[in-house]
Structure formats: C-alpha cells, structure tokens
Design an enzyme around this catalytic site. Structure first.
Site, short mmCIF file in Angstrom:
data_model
loop_
_atom_site.label_atom_id
_atom_site.label_comp_id
_atom_site.label_asym_id
_atom_site.label_seq_id
_atom_site.Cartn_x
_atom_site.Cartn_y
_atom_site.Cartn_z
N HIS A 61 -13.78 7.32 4.54
CA HIS A 61 -13.60 8.06 5.78
C HIS A 61 -13.00 9.44 5.55
CE1 HIS A 61 -12.81 3.82 7.58
NE2 HIS A 61 -14.10 4.04 7.49
N LYS A 70 -3.56 12.54 3.03
CA LYS A 70 -2.92 11.23 3.18
C LYS A 70 -2.11 10.88 1.94
CE LYS A 70 -6.70 9.44 6.01
NZ LYS A 70 -7.82 8.49 6.06
N TYR A 130 0.26 4.63 5.17
CA TYR A 130 -0.06 6.00 4.80
C TYR A 130 0.47 7.00 5.81
CZ TYR A 130 -4.25 5.02 7.69
OH TYR A 130 -5.13 4.65 8.68
N LYS A 168 -18.90 0.45 11.71
CA LYS A 168 -18.93 1.88 11.39
C LYS A 168 -19.23 2.10 9.92
CE LYS A 168 -14.88 3.74 11.09
NZ LYS A 168 -13.57 4.29 11.44
N ASP A 169 -18.60 1.32 9.04
CA ASP A 169 -18.80 1.50 7.60
C ASP A 169 -20.15 0.95 7.13
OD1 ASP A 169 -16.39 2.79 7.47
OD2 ASP A 169 -15.28 1.02 6.81
#
Length: 182
Positions: A61, A70, A130, A168-169
């Site tokens: 992403h 991040k 994160y 989504k992935d």
C-alpha cells in the site's frame, strides 16, 4: 539505538538498545531528536496498531496524496516486512527491501514517503505498530499486487501456500500500471 543500512539508502533498520534482567526489559523505541538527526527530519502525526493471524498479507500500500512515511515495528509475533521504492526519479525505483521484524528482535523499519509497504505474518499472530508522517487518506490509497513479477519479492510463504488477502489487495495493480512519484 543502532542504525543498520539497507540496499536502498533511504530505508533504515533501527535496533534499540535493550536493558534486561530477571524482571524483564526496558528499551527506548523512539526519540524525536535522535530520529531527526540519524534517520529522517520528519514529524509523526498518527500511530496505528493492528493484529493479524498467521498467513495474512497486508499490502503493498501507499497513498498518492497525504503520502506517508512509516516507522514500523512488531510488539507480538513476527512479520516479513517489505518496502518498495515508487519514486520514478530514484536509482532504486521498483527495488524492494524485506526484513523480519519480531517482538523478539525488536527491530524497526523506516519506510519513507514515496514507498509502497506491506507485511506477511509468519507467526501464529502478530501485533504490528506504526507511526505515520501524514494521516490515512483512503481516497488516494493504491494497492500493488504482492506477487508482481517485476518487483519479485521473495515472501517467506508458509508451505508455499498463497497468503490470505483483503479484497482490496486481491485486486492490487500490476507494478507497471501503478502510479508512481516523480
């Protein structure tokens, strides 16, 4: 803290100094002045924490707007964490860095803005934390196929089985079709 260079100079591994005895341990996980001097001169605005089961892969992403750097770490379990350079003008465009992050090794990975990011859970479960340099902006999020042959990530898939992906992935873009940064 100990700074470890990676094949992509902007991506860094950070190993904290751990002080332990029979009672447990203490470590400093983040210090703003040290980070700005040794890693990147950025400010963090959001902290996130997720828990995932064995075999789950999240990513790859990135956000086209509100681009996020991040600082990632694992507080329970183990993941294989990956950063992919999406900066077209970079000498390492399309290259990736992968590293095992675990509660045991206590390592952190700095993934700068302009990189796609993802992780695969190799333990029974993992808690993943994160810090982000900008806010989550779902309208500009892009997902790249985890198994894109152009990138060629060597994921440590358990028994060679396909990972568990979100919808989504599953619909992630091919690297060659994914938007990049200048």
């Amino acid at each position: 803290m100990n700074l470890i260079e990676t094949p992509i100079p902007d991506v860094k591994i950070i190993e904290p100094r751990v002080f332990g005895d029979e009672r447990g341990f203490f470590m400093e996980t983040f210090r703003d002045d040290w980070f700005k001097q040794n890693v990147a001169n950025v400010d963090f605005v959001q902290d996130n924490h997720s828990k995932s089961k064995h075999g789950i892969l999240r990513g790859l992403h990135y956000q086209l707007e509100h681009t996020q750097g991040k600082l990632v770490r694992v507080t329970s379990g183990e993941v294989y964490d990956v950063a992919v350079d999406m900066r077209k003008s970079s000498a390492t465009f399309g290259k990736c860095v992968g590293v095992l992050l675990s509660a045991e090794n206590k390592r952190q990975l700095w993934v700068p803005a302009g990189f796609a990011h993802g992780f695969y859970v190799t333990s029974e479960f993992a808690e993943f934390c994160y810090r982000c340099t900008d806010y989550y902006h779902p309208e500009s999020e892009v997902s790249i196929r985890y198994d894109d042959p152009t990138i060629g990530i060597n994921w440590p898939l358990v028994n060679g089985e396909a990972p568990s992906l979100s919808a989504k992935d599953t619909e992630g873009l091919d690297f060659k079709l994914a938007p990049s940064f200048d």
